[in-house]
Design an enzyme around this catalytic site. Structure first.
Site, PDB file in Angstrom:
ATOM      1  N   ASP A  36     159.900  32.542  -7.525  1.00  0.00           N
ATOM      2  CA  ASP A  36     160.889  32.227  -8.560  1.00  0.00           C
ATOM      3  C   ASP A  36     162.067  33.191  -8.423  1.00  0.00           C
ATOM      4  O   ASP A  36     161.862  34.411  -8.411  1.00  0.00           O
ATOM      5  CB  ASP A  36     160.209  32.378  -9.930  1.00  0.00           C
ATOM      6  CG  ASP A  36     161.185  32.189 -11.072  1.00  0.00           C
ATOM      7  OD1 ASP A  36     162.227  31.542 -10.865  1.00  0.00           O
ATOM      8  OD2 ASP A  36     160.891  32.696 -12.180  1.00  0.00           O
ATOM      9  N   ASP A  76     161.420  28.196  -7.068  1.00  0.00           N
ATOM     10  CA  ASP A  76     162.617  27.389  -6.828  1.00  0.00           C
ATOM     11  C   ASP A  76     163.099  27.536  -5.387  1.00  0.00           C
ATOM     12  O   ASP A  76     162.550  28.329  -4.610  1.00  0.00           O
ATOM     13  CB  ASP A  76     163.721  27.763  -7.837  1.00  0.00           C
ATOM     14  CG  ASP A  76     163.920  29.263  -7.940  1.00  0.00           C
ATOM     15  OD1 ASP A  76     163.914  29.914  -6.880  1.00  0.00           O
ATOM     16  OD2 ASP A  76     164.058  29.790  -9.060  1.00  0.00           O
ATOM     17  N   ASP A 116     162.658  32.005 -14.634  1.00  0.00           N
ATOM     18  CA  ASP A 116     162.191  31.008 -15.613  1.00  0.00           C
ATOM     19  C   ASP A 116     160.704  30.700 -15.445  1.00  0.00           C
ATOM     20  O   ASP A 116     160.159  29.818 -16.112  1.00  0.00           O
ATOM     21  CB  ASP A 116     163.032  29.715 -15.542  1.00  0.00           C
ATOM     22  CG  ASP A 116     162.835  28.964 -14.215  1.00  0.00           C
ATOM     23  OD1 ASP A 116     162.110  29.472 -13.335  1.00  0.00           O
ATOM     24  OD2 ASP A 116     163.408  27.868 -14.066  1.00  0.00           O
ATOM     25  N   ASP A 168     153.689   9.763   0.590  1.00  0.00           N
ATOM     26  CA  ASP A 168     152.644   9.995  -0.408  1.00  0.00           C
ATOM     27  C   ASP A 168     151.942   8.697  -0.796  1.00  0.00           C
ATOM     28  O   ASP A 168     152.607   7.700  -1.101  1.00  0.00           O
ATOM     29  CB  ASP A 168     153.291  10.606  -1.659  1.00  0.00           C
ATOM     30  CG  ASP A 168     152.288  10.901  -2.741  1.00  0.00           C
ATOM     31  OD1 ASP A 168     151.550  11.876  -2.593  1.00  0.00           O
ATOM     32  OD2 ASP A 168     152.223  10.132  -3.731  1.00  0.00           O
ATOM     33  N   GLU A 178     149.802   9.991   3.950  1.00  0.00           N
ATOM     34  CA  GLU A 178     148.658  10.493   3.216  1.00  0.00           C
ATOM     35  C   GLU A 178     147.656   9.357   3.141  1.00  0.00           C
ATOM     36  O   GLU A 178     147.963   8.287   2.651  1.00  0.00           O
ATOM     37  CB  GLU A 178     149.053  10.912   1.799  1.00  0.00           C
ATOM     38  CG  GLU A 178     147.884  11.539   1.083  1.00  0.00           C
ATOM     39  CD  GLU A 178     147.992  11.561  -0.427  1.00  0.00           C
ATOM     40  OE1 GLU A 178     147.334  12.391  -1.026  1.00  0.00           O
ATOM     41  OE2 GLU A 178     148.717  10.731  -1.008  1.00  0.00           O
ATOM     42  N   ASP A 229     158.412  15.418   1.332  1.00  0.00           N
ATOM     43  CA  ASP A 229     157.380  14.560   0.752  1.00  0.00           C
ATOM     44  C   ASP A 229     158.087  13.416   0.033  1.00  0.00           C
ATOM     45  O   ASP A 229     158.922  13.666  -0.835  1.00  0.00           O
ATOM     46  CB  ASP A 229     156.619  15.416  -0.272  1.00  0.00           C
ATOM     47  CG  ASP A 229     155.203  14.984  -0.476  1.00  0.00           C
ATOM     48  OD1 ASP A 229     154.938  13.793  -0.352  1.00  0.00           O
ATOM     49  OD2 ASP A 229     154.366  15.855  -0.781  1.00  0.00           O
ATOM     50  N   HIS A 265     147.656  20.960  -2.002  1.00  0.00           N
ATOM     51  CA  HIS A 265     147.893  21.088  -3.443  1.00  0.00           C
ATOM     52  C   HIS A 265     146.976  20.200  -4.284  1.00  0.00           C
ATOM     53  O   HIS A 265     147.035  20.271  -5.510  1.00  0.00           O
ATOM     54  CB  HIS A 265     149.363  20.742  -3.724  1.00  0.00           C
ATOM     55  CG  HIS A 265     149.649  19.318  -3.380  1.00  0.00           C
ATOM     56  ND1 HIS A 265     149.675  18.865  -2.078  1.00  0.00           N
ATOM     57  CD2 HIS A 265     149.865  18.227  -4.156  1.00  0.00           C
ATOM     58  CE1 HIS A 265     149.908  17.568  -2.073  1.00  0.00           C
ATOM     59  NE2 HIS A 265     150.025  17.150  -3.316  1.00  0.00           N
ATOM     60  N   ASP A 266     146.193  19.336  -3.651  1.00  0.00           N
ATOM     61  CA  ASP A 266     145.260  18.481  -4.389  1.00  0.00           C
ATOM     62  C   ASP A 266     143.828  19.006  -4.305  1.00  0.00           C
ATOM     63  O   ASP A 266     142.885  18.309  -4.690  1.00  0.00           O
ATOM     64  CB  ASP A 266     145.276  17.054  -3.822  1.00  0.00           C
ATOM     65  CG  ASP A 266     146.585  16.357  -4.096  1.00  0.00           C
ATOM     66  OD1 ASP A 266     147.236  16.682  -5.101  1.00  0.00           O
ATOM     67  OD2 ASP A 266     146.971  15.483  -3.291  1.00  0.00           O
TER      68      ASP A 266
HETATM   69  C1  NOJ Z   1     148.996  12.330  -3.780  1.00  0.00           C
HETATM   70  C2  NOJ Z   1     149.606  13.661  -4.055  1.00  0.00           C
HETATM   71  O1  NOJ Z   1     149.219  14.549  -3.043  1.00  0.00           O
HETATM   72  C3  NOJ Z   1     149.125  14.079  -5.417  1.00  0.00           C
HETATM   73  O2  NOJ Z   1     149.468  15.412  -5.708  1.00  0.00           O
HETATM   74  C4  NOJ Z   1     149.691  13.144  -6.436  1.00  0.00           C
HETATM   75  O3  NOJ Z   1     149.148  13.448  -7.699  1.00  0.00           O
HETATM   76  C5  NOJ Z   1     149.357  11.689  -6.089  1.00  0.00           C
HETATM   77  N1  NOJ Z   1     149.540  11.376  -4.713  1.00  0.00           N
HETATM   78  C6  NOJ Z   1     150.246  10.763  -6.861  1.00  0.00           C
HETATM   79  O4  NOJ Z   1     151.551  10.845  -6.355  1.00  0.00           O
END
Ligand code: NOJ
Length: 591
Positions: A66, A74, A70, A245, A299, A143, A366-367
């Site tokens: 950051d 960023d 905030d 995505d 993806e 992305d 990130h998932d």
């Molecule tokens: C896959 C993304 O990696 C995920 O983070 C997102 O929540 C879903 N697609 C919906 O866009």
């Protein structure tokens, strides 16, 4: 020059393998790993490509750095850390979505595809970031979320305003006088229902993700054209790649027939690879991708090898690579997952793509929870060794490695005790649903400590100053308290740190094309503790030994003579001999 000759040889082999290829395509799903291979799978014989050789580093912009206090990362923050990114030795950065978004799903709900989210900065900041990356010879992959948009996108506002709006067909609507549409399960909806009734036009709209993420209607050529223009907007700025995505979900049977009971247990089979997906991808390739030297990655890869091949087979002109979920989904987040099964999955996928097509390799994003907590061991005794071991795996397999920010430090799951600390819509909405159903909330919180996506989204731990040097304000999500010991500044000073090991491993891969293109052969396939394999290319042969367990163990390499082998990298000061391995030991030999 040396590479050119290697590839000439490869092309000859490719011709000889023509017949073998056809046979192997038919036999993909029945190939068992570790079996003596009957066909001479030498290496992927497609042309040499930069995106096959690249190591991709994923930056989650909200949590990287950051710059303005905030509490949200960023673009200027990323710019301030470009030298750090360069120092990793990686080739490309994949940025999660940075477009304008109400942030229902942290940027995966886009309300304007051509502007930058205010929290992240401005389009000028973006231009400066791209310039800074390119000056350092690092490519940028963006992305793009076009299976759905935000409900705050102008298209959706227009679309919902009336049944006769020219934008009506940009989304999937079902007029209520036809009755309720057949049930569709939703990933994030609080009632798991993908149809949302909208009284404004007495209709339902479809949202596979949250209610604020309506699915776009890819059947509509006008919508497709708009998306291609968006892609060109960013490509003309000079970006080097696109991650699509959730795109395997884009094409739907728009008659929305009822699906068999329990289909939600095999969602990709029923939602993925819809009737016109390949037509859309071929059109996209023709209209956009073919005009640029870029990499494209999807993806998701459908639910079979055939699906995956159809996406990335170079002769079909669709995408360059895909990532499948079978590996990452294995084991249900159990720390005692079955390594034999894990090896079987990676070996089977490797075998299916040995001749044609290309995949990516990843152990986190990130998932997912953090790599070390998920697949290794985040106990302080083993965190470093197991992080290094997993890094060795991810960077020594065939396929383009995608490596998630913070894993290079061995960052681990934060394991929040309270629901108030979570930010992720997936965790929060499941909690709400469970609460209204009277479910076991304590048990749920325990599982989220292993599984929640927020574990992998905490701020990058730069140093031991307040908030780990991530922000001077209040971070949008708590910083992992272990930052006082696990941080980049401390690891810079330690030549044996997880960070410096990552750098060595990246360098090793970049300097040895055998790790990129070489034939992969699994050894000792039933060994429950050790993942062992060789990689071979043009007379060069590497042996990779990885102990995935917290106990010392042994490996059977089938009599490989290690007496003259050269150790290329190892995560212990003294490498084991006689096929013995220390806890989480990783070593690569040149034979
Ligand atoms: C896959 C993304 O990696 C995920 O983070 C997102 O929540 C879903 N697609 C919906 O866009």
């Amino acid at each position: 020059m040396r590479r050119l000759e290697s590839f000439k040889k490869l092309n000859m082999i490719k011709k000889i393998l023509g017949v073998a290829l056809a046979l192997s395509v038919m036999g993909f799903s029945c190939k068992s790993p570790g079996k003596k291979q009957t066909r001479p799978t030498v290496e992927n014989s497609s042309d040499q490509k930069w995106w096959k050789e690249a190591v991709v580093y994923q930056v989650y912009p909200r949590s990287f750095k950051d710059s303005d206090g905030d509490g949200v990362g960023d673009l200027k923050g990323i710019i301030s850390k470009l030298d750090y990114i360069k120092s990793l030795g990686i080739d490309a950065v994949w940025l999660n979505p940075i477009y304008t978004s109400p942030n229902d799903d942290n940027g995966y709900d886009i309300s304007d595809y051509r502007s930058i989210m205010k929290d992240f900065g401005t389009i000028e900041d973006f231009d400066a970031l791209l310039k800074g990356l390119h000056e350092r010879k690092i490519k940028l992959v963006m992305d793009l979320v076009v299976n759905h948009s935000s409900d705050e996108h102008e298209w959706f506002k227009q679309s919902r305003s009336s049944r006769t709006s020219p934008y009506r067909n940009y989304y999937h609507w079902w007029n209520a006088e036809r009755g309720k549409p057949a049930y569709r399960w939703s990933f994030f909806d609080i009632n798991s229902d993908a149809w949302k009734y909208d009284s404004l036009t007495n209709s339902y709209y479809l949202h596979y993700f949250s209610r604020k993420q309506p699915d776009l209607n890819w059947e509509n050529p006008q919508l497709r054209k708009e998306v291609y223009e968006i892609m060109k907007f960013w490509l003309n700025k000079g970006i080097d790649g696109i991650r699509l995505d959730a795109f395997q979900l884009a094409s739907k049977d728009t008659s929305f027939p009822p699906l068999p009971a329990g289909y939600e247990n095999n969602i990709i089979k029923y939602y993925g690879m819809g009737p016109h997906l390949h037509d859309y991808l071929q059109e996209m390739n023709r209209e956009v991708f073919s005009k640029y030297d870029i990499m494209t990655v999807a993806e998701g890869a459908g639910s079979s090898f055939e699906d995956a091949h159809a996406l990335v087979d170079p002769d079909r002109n669709e995408l360059n690579m895909a990532y499948h979920f079978e590996g990452i989904d294995f084991g249900n987040f159990r720390p005692d997952y079955n390594l034999v099964g894990f090896k079987e999955i990676y070996s089977r996928w490797d075998s299916a793509f040995a001749i044609k097509g290309w995949l990516s390799i990843f152990l986190a994003n990130h998932d997912q929870p953090r790599m070390v907590s998920h697949w290794g061991n985040d106990d302080s005794l083993f965190r470093e060794a197991s992080s290094k071991m997993l890094t060795t795996f991810a960077l020594s397999m065939r396929g383009t490695p995608y490596y998630y920010y913070g894993d290079e430090l061995g960052m681990s799951n934060i394991k929040f005790d309270n629901i108030e600390d979570y930010r992720d819509i997936a965790t929060l909405n499941k909690y709400k649903k469970l609460k209204s159903d009277g479910g076991d909330l304590d048990k749920y919180i325990e599982t989220q400590k292993r599984a929640s996506r927020d574990n992998g989204r905490t701020p990058l731990q730069w140093d031991d100053s307040p908030n780990a040097g991530f922000t001077s304000g209040k971070p949008w999500i708590k910083v992992n308290p272990n930052f006082t010991t696990v941080n980049a500044a401390a690891q810079e000073k330690d030549s044996n740190s997880v960070l410096n090991y990552f750098r060595k491993m990246v360098k090793l891969r970049r300097e040895n094309e055998v790790l990129v293109y070489g034939l992969y052969t699994l050894l000792d396939k039933d060994n429950p503790d050790v993942y062992a394999y060789t990689r071979e290319l043009n007379g060069k042969k590497f042996l990779v030994l990885l102990n995935f367990k917290s106990k010392a163990t042994t490996v059977d390499t089938g009599g490989i003579d290690l007496s003259k082998a050269k150790i290329l990298i190892s995560n212990y000061a003294s490498t084991s001999v006689d096929n013995k391995l220390q806890p989480y030991e990783a070593v690569i030999y040149e034979l």
